[in-house]
Design a protein around this motif. Structure first.
Motif, PDB file in Angstrom:
ATOM      1  N   LEU A   5       0.911  -1.356   0.022  1.00 55.41           N
ATOM      2  CA  LEU A   5       0.027  -0.119   0.076  1.00 55.41           C
ATOM      3  C   LEU A   5       0.916   1.284  -0.047  1.00 55.41           C
ATOM      4  O   LEU A   5       0.135   2.495   0.107  1.00 55.41           O
ATOM      5  CB  LEU A   5      -0.889  -0.013   1.240  1.00 55.41           C
ATOM      6  CG  LEU A   5      -1.980  -1.133   1.233  1.00 55.41           C
ATOM      7  CD1 LEU A   5      -2.891  -1.046   2.563  1.00 55.41           C
ATOM      8  CD2 LEU A   5      -2.749  -1.279   0.163  1.00 55.41           C
ATOM      9  N   LEU A   6       2.095   1.000  -0.078  1.00 53.52           N
ATOM     10  CA  LEU A   6       3.091   2.294  -0.124  1.00 53.52           C
ATOM     11  C   LEU A   6       2.741   3.399  -1.132  1.00 53.52           C
ATOM     12  O   LEU A   6       2.804   4.512  -0.984  1.00 53.52           O
ATOM     13  CB  LEU A   6       4.360   1.718  -0.044  1.00 53.52           C
ATOM     14  CG  LEU A   6       5.310   3.077   0.047  1.00 53.52           C
ATOM     15  CD1 LEU A   6       5.597   3.738   1.291  1.00 53.52           C
ATOM     16  CD2 LEU A   6       7.019   2.256  -0.260  1.00 53.52           C
ATOM     17  N   PRO A   7       2.224   2.974  -2.432  1.00 49.07           N
ATOM     18  CA  PRO A   7       1.883   4.134  -3.768  1.00 49.07           C
ATOM     19  C   PRO A   7       0.779   4.669  -2.970  1.00 49.07           C
ATOM     20  O   PRO A   7       0.440   5.966  -3.735  1.00 49.07           O
ATOM     21  CB  PRO A   7       1.579   3.049  -4.576  1.00 49.07           C
ATOM     22  CG  PRO A   7       2.583   1.680  -4.498  1.00 49.07           C
ATOM     23  CD  PRO A   7       2.625   1.657  -2.967  1.00 49.07           C
ATOM     24  N   ALA A   8       0.131   4.340  -2.165  1.00 44.36           N
ATOM     25  CA  ALA A   8      -1.081   5.256  -1.871  1.00 44.36           C
ATOM     26  C   ALA A   8      -0.795   6.506  -0.603  1.00 44.36           C
ATOM     27  O   ALA A   8      -1.462   7.248  -0.662  1.00 44.36           O
ATOM     28  CB  ALA A   8      -2.422   4.397  -1.118  1.00 44.36           C
ATOM     29  N   VAL A   9       0.442   6.405  -0.305  1.00 42.59           N
ATOM     30  CA  VAL A   9       0.723   7.293   0.449  1.00 42.59           C
ATOM     31  C   VAL A   9       1.005   8.686  -0.226  1.00 42.59           C
ATOM     32  O   VAL A   9       0.445   9.931   0.280  1.00 42.59           O
ATOM     33  CB  VAL A   9       2.450   7.103   1.246  1.00 42.59           C
ATOM     34  CG1 VAL A   9       2.703   8.306   1.849  1.00 42.59           C
ATOM     35  CG2 VAL A   9       2.075   5.915   2.053  1.00 42.59           C
ATOM     36  N   GLY A  10       1.483   8.825  -1.245  1.00 46.82           N
ATOM     37  CA  GLY A  10       1.647   9.741  -2.074  1.00 46.82           C
ATOM     38  C   GLY A  10       0.417  10.615  -2.356  1.00 46.82           C
ATOM     39  O   GLY A  10      -0.040  11.900  -2.125  1.00 46.82           O
ATOM     40  N   PRO A  11      -0.582  10.114  -3.086  1.00 47.30           N
ATOM     41  CA  PRO A  11      -2.089  10.605  -3.364  1.00 47.30           C
ATOM     42  C   PRO A  11      -2.733  11.098  -2.061  1.00 47.30           C
ATOM     43  O   PRO A  11      -3.412  12.153  -2.013  1.00 47.30           O
ATOM     44  CB  PRO A  11      -2.573   9.527  -4.120  1.00 47.30           C
ATOM     45  CG  PRO A  11      -1.708   8.598  -4.856  1.00 47.30           C
ATOM     46  CD  PRO A  11      -0.410   8.791  -3.692  1.00 47.30           C
ATOM     47  N   ALA A  12      -2.562  10.283  -0.934  1.00 46.66           N
ATOM     48  CA  ALA A  12      -3.233  10.466   0.345  1.00 46.66           C
ATOM     49  C   ALA A  12      -2.790  11.957   0.832  1.00 46.66           C
ATOM     50  O   ALA A  12      -3.445  12.824   1.256  1.00 46.66           O
ATOM     51  CB  ALA A  12      -3.257   9.500   1.334  1.00 46.66           C
ATOM     52  N   GLY A  13      -1.389  11.817   0.956  1.00 41.68           N
ATOM     53  CA  GLY A  13      -0.575  13.212   1.429  1.00 41.68           C
ATOM     54  C   GLY A  13      -1.166  14.365   0.756  1.00 41.68           C
ATOM     55  O   GLY A  13      -1.182  15.403   1.364  1.00 41.68           O
ATOM     56  N   SER A  14      -0.919  14.317  -0.592  1.00 38.29           N
ATOM     57  CA  SER A  14      -1.262  15.495  -1.528  1.00 38.29           C
ATOM     58  C   SER A  14      -2.731  15.832  -1.363  1.00 38.29           C
ATOM     59  O   SER A  14      -3.105  17.004  -1.508  1.00 38.29           O
ATOM     60  CB  SER A  14      -0.841  15.230  -3.081  1.00 38.29           C
ATOM     61  OG  SER A  14      -1.467  14.206  -3.445  1.00 38.29           O
ATOM     62  N   SER A  15      -3.534  15.099  -1.386  1.00 40.70           N
ATOM     63  CA  SER A  15      -5.042  15.380  -1.195  1.00 40.70           C
ATOM     64  C   SER A  15      -5.250  15.815   0.189  1.00 40.70           C
ATOM     65  O   SER A  15      -6.120  17.067   0.233  1.00 40.70           O
ATOM     66  CB  SER A  15      -5.698  14.072  -1.123  1.00 40.70           C
ATOM     67  OG  SER A  15      -7.225  14.174  -0.976  1.00 40.70           O
ATOM     68  N   ALA A  16      -4.477  15.408   1.091  1.00 43.53           N
ATOM     69  CA  ALA A  16      -4.878  16.259   2.442  1.00 43.53           C
ATOM     70  C   ALA A  16      -4.197  17.591   2.565  1.00 43.53           C
ATOM     71  O   ALA A  16      -5.036  18.597   3.159  1.00 43.53           O
ATOM     72  CB  ALA A  16      -4.285  15.365   3.593  1.00 43.53           C
ATOM     73  N   LEU A  17      -3.100  17.881   1.928  1.00 43.30           N
ATOM     74  CA  LEU A  17      -2.558  19.008   1.857  1.00 43.30           C
ATOM     75  C   LEU A  17      -3.356  20.135   0.942  1.00 43.30           C
ATOM     76  O   LEU A  17      -3.610  21.139   1.427  1.00 43.30           O
ATOM     77  CB  LEU A  17      -0.953  18.990   1.284  1.00 43.30           C
ATOM     78  CG  LEU A  17      -0.033  18.440   2.417  1.00 43.30           C
ATOM     79  CD1 LEU A  17       1.494  18.403   1.568  1.00 43.30           C
ATOM     80  CD2 LEU A  17       0.273  19.133   3.518  1.00 43.30           C
ATOM     81  N   SER A  18      -3.705  19.608   0.059  1.00 39.32           N
ATOM     82  CA  SER A  18      -4.509  20.364  -1.099  1.00 39.32           C
ATOM     83  C   SER A  18      -5.686  20.982  -0.376  1.00 39.32           C
ATOM     84  O   SER A  18      -6.192  22.241  -0.285  1.00 39.32           O
ATOM     85  CB  SER A  18      -4.989  19.739  -2.370  1.00 39.32           C
ATOM     86  OG  SER A  18      -3.441  19.367  -3.110  1.00 39.32           O
ATOM     87  N   TYR A  19      -6.730  19.787  -0.009  1.00 42.96           N
ATOM     88  CA  TYR A  19      -7.683  20.517   0.571  1.00 42.96           C
ATOM     89  C   TYR A  19      -7.986  20.878   1.986  1.00 42.96           C
ATOM     90  O   TYR A  19      -8.448  22.163   2.107  1.00 42.96           O
ATOM     91  CB  TYR A  19      -8.749  19.080   0.613  1.00 42.96           C
ATOM     92  CG  TYR A  19      -9.073  18.432  -0.600  1.00 42.96           C
ATOM     93  CD1 TYR A  19     -10.061  19.375  -1.555  1.00 42.96           C
ATOM     94  CD2 TYR A  19      -8.799  17.288  -1.125  1.00 42.96           C
ATOM     95  CE1 TYR A  19     -10.481  18.731  -2.691  1.00 42.96           C
ATOM     96  CE2 TYR A  19      -9.275  16.849  -2.387  1.00 42.96           C
ATOM     97  CZ  TYR A  19     -10.098  17.477  -3.112  1.00 42.96           C
ATOM     98  OH  TYR A  19     -10.373  16.955  -4.295  1.00 42.96           O
ATOM     99  N   LEU A  20      -7.190  20.415   2.818  1.00 42.98           N
ATOM    100  CA  LEU A  20      -7.248  21.047   4.183  1.00 42.98           C
ATOM    101  C   LEU A  20      -6.249  22.609   4.307  1.00 42.98           C
ATOM    102  O   LEU A  20      -6.767  23.325   4.866  1.00 42.98           O
ATOM    103  CB  LEU A  20      -6.416  20.085   5.227  1.00 42.98           C
ATOM    104  CG  LEU A  20      -7.416  18.695   5.256  1.00 42.98           C
ATOM    105  CD1 LEU A  20      -6.630  18.170   6.520  1.00 42.98           C
ATOM    106  CD2 LEU A  20      -8.801  19.032   5.564  1.00 42.98           C
ATOM    107  N   GLY A  21      -5.188  22.416   3.377  1.00 35.08           N
ATOM    108  CA  GLY A  21      -4.556  23.614   3.417  1.00 35.08           C
ATOM    109  C   GLY A  21      -5.377  24.700   2.627  1.00 35.08           C
ATOM    110  O   GLY A  21      -5.510  25.990   2.950  1.00 35.08           O
ATOM    111  N   GLY A  22      -5.961  24.460   1.620  1.00 40.28           N
ATOM    112  CA  GLY A  22      -7.044  25.322   0.827  1.00 40.28           C
ATOM    113  C   GLY A  22      -7.862  25.870   1.712  1.00 40.28           C
ATOM    114  O   GLY A  22      -8.362  26.884   1.861  1.00 40.28           O
ATOM    115  N   ALA A  23      -8.547  24.982   2.506  1.00 42.02           N
ATOM    116  CA  ALA A  23      -9.636  25.144   3.485  1.00 42.02           C
ATOM    117  C   ALA A  23      -9.265  26.417   4.621  1.00 42.02           C
ATOM    118  O   ALA A  23     -10.052  27.202   4.853  1.00 42.02           O
ATOM    119  CB  ALA A  23     -10.357  24.213   4.156  1.00 42.02           C
TER     120      ALA A  23
END
Length: 419
Positions: free
Chosen positions: A145-163
């Motif tokens: 499941l290591l390949p899921a870390v990149g999309p998950a981290g970028s998603s959290a940064l994009s949405y929560l940072g933008g909010a």
């Protein structure tokens, strides 16, 4: 023409959002084109040319969805998340492909929605994309499941940072708007105070001018009528009357100079230390209770039988009360001369332990007043009431039981205790 077009755009959020979406789409296309075909070496990603174009088109289409970011923000968020899920499923396991649209829509949600609701919505969006990343990783690389870390981290940064940024900007805008409203309210309050102050000053000047006109000019009219009758019969008495009229004219000019001096120079002139109402050279003395006996002598000279009595030891009162009481006596004597000519008048000034009172009472008129002399229009009584309110005194004015008229002013004063 340009200003008109700009104002038209400012008034239509959808048009502005369409322009923003077009700009973000162009920026997204430029970034992904550089990543796929300029910066990254060939065959760096395990993607075919068709897959690369698919990702570019998806990212550009995702940016174009920003047209709905303010007219339908929740629909825009759902559509952006849906396109991002497809992009995650179409991306290689070792790469994270993301445009600018997720950050912009998160910024919009953070600015439009309350903080708790916006973070709840964007947290759900992060959860959906993380689930899509985990599912894609489980299918492409089973057991890893290591390949899921990149999309998950970028998603959290994009949405929560933008909010977070959107919520901060919205809070800042509300704060600035509140400051502007407070400033505008302060300006309106200040303007209202200025208008009220101007009204008070105009009323005060009107009272002063009315007092001058009612007292001096009405007396001059009475004396002029007497002089007219004495010119042929008693020239010497007529000359004395003319001299009295001249004296009253000078007193009228002095009083008018006092009022105009207050308007021009204010309460004092620091250059010479003697402004209106002070004892400097050329200044007109402000009338008060100390010269009330002179006012009584002037009334007697006009033919009004006036008795004046002072009860209690005299003591000073505040300057404004001193002038107000004098003006009240002046107006009452003028009214008695106009409306009850020849009637006896009693002026009584009392200094009590906690009160200073002034009473002017006239008997019924001995003869009907001449129409030319009746110049009062009720302004005098209004002026008396306003002066009484100004110094915190009580005013009682009205007819007496025998048909005369009474004016009484009672001023509460603690000067006796202070002495």
């Amino acid at each position: 023409m340009l200003y008109t077009m700009y104002d038209h755009i400012e008034d239509r959020p959808f048009v502005r959002d369409c322009l923003l979406a077009a700009g973000v789409a162009a920026l997204t296309f430029t970034m992904l084109a550089a990543v796929f075909w300029v910066v990254t070496p060939p065959n760096e990603f395990a993607l075919t040319g068709a897959r690369e174009w698919l990702l570019v088109c998806l990212a550009v289409g995702q940016a174009l969805l920003l047209c709905l970011r303010r007219v339908h923000p929740l629909l825009c968020l759902a559509a952006v998340v849906g396109v991002q899920v497809v992009m995650i499923a179409s991306s290689p396991p070792d790469a994270t492909i993301r445009g600018f649209a997720p950050f912009v829509v998160a910024y919009t949600i953070g600015g439009l929605q309350p903080a708790r609701r916006s973070f709840a919505l964007l947290g759900a969006a992060v959860a959906v994309e993380v689930a899509a990343a985990v599912g894609t990783a489980a299918v492409s690389t089973p057991g890893l499941l290591l390949p899921a870390v990149g999309p998950a981290g970028s998603s959290a940064l994009s949405y929560l940072g933008g909010a977070f940024v959107g919520s901060y900007v919205a809070t800042r805008r509300r704060y600035v708007r509140l400051l502007r409203q407070q400033a505008a309210e302060s300006v309106r309050t200040q303007q209202a105070k200025v208008r009220a102050a101007i009204g008070v000053e105009r009323t005060q000047m009107a009272r002063e001018l009315h007092d001058v006109a009612a007292h001096h000019l009405s007396g001059m009219v009475v004396q002029a009528a007497a002089v007219q009758q004495l010119i042929d019969r008693d020239p010497a008495a007529a000359k004395e009357g003319v001299a009295w009229i001249r004296t009253q004219g000078k007193a009228t000019l002095d009083n008018l100079r006092l009022v105009v001096g207050v308007l021009r120079a204010g309460p004092a002139d620091p250059a010479d230390g003697a402004g209106p109402g002070r004892d400097g050279e050329g200044a007109v003395p402000v009338p008060g209770l100390a010269v009330l006996d002179e006012l009584v002598r002037t009334a007697r000279g006009l033919g009004t039988p006036v008795e004046f009595s002072v009860n209690g030891p005299p003591r000073p009162v505040s300057p404004i009360a001193d002038v107000a009481l004098y003006r009240t006596a002046q107006e009452a004597l003028s009214n008695a001369r106009q409306h009850a000519p020849g009637a006896p008048v009693q002026v009584t000034l009392r200094y009590l332990s906690r009160e200073v009172s002034l009473a002017v009472v006239n008997a019924p008129p001995a003869r009907h007043p001449e129409p030319a002399v009746r110049t009062s229009s009720g302004v005098g009584l209004d002026g008396m009431r306003e002066r009484a309110q100004l110094i915190g005194a009580r005013l009682a004015a009205g007819p007496t039981t025998d048909g005369g008229w009474s004016v009484a002013v009672m001023l509460t004063d603690n000067g006796g205790e202070r002495s």
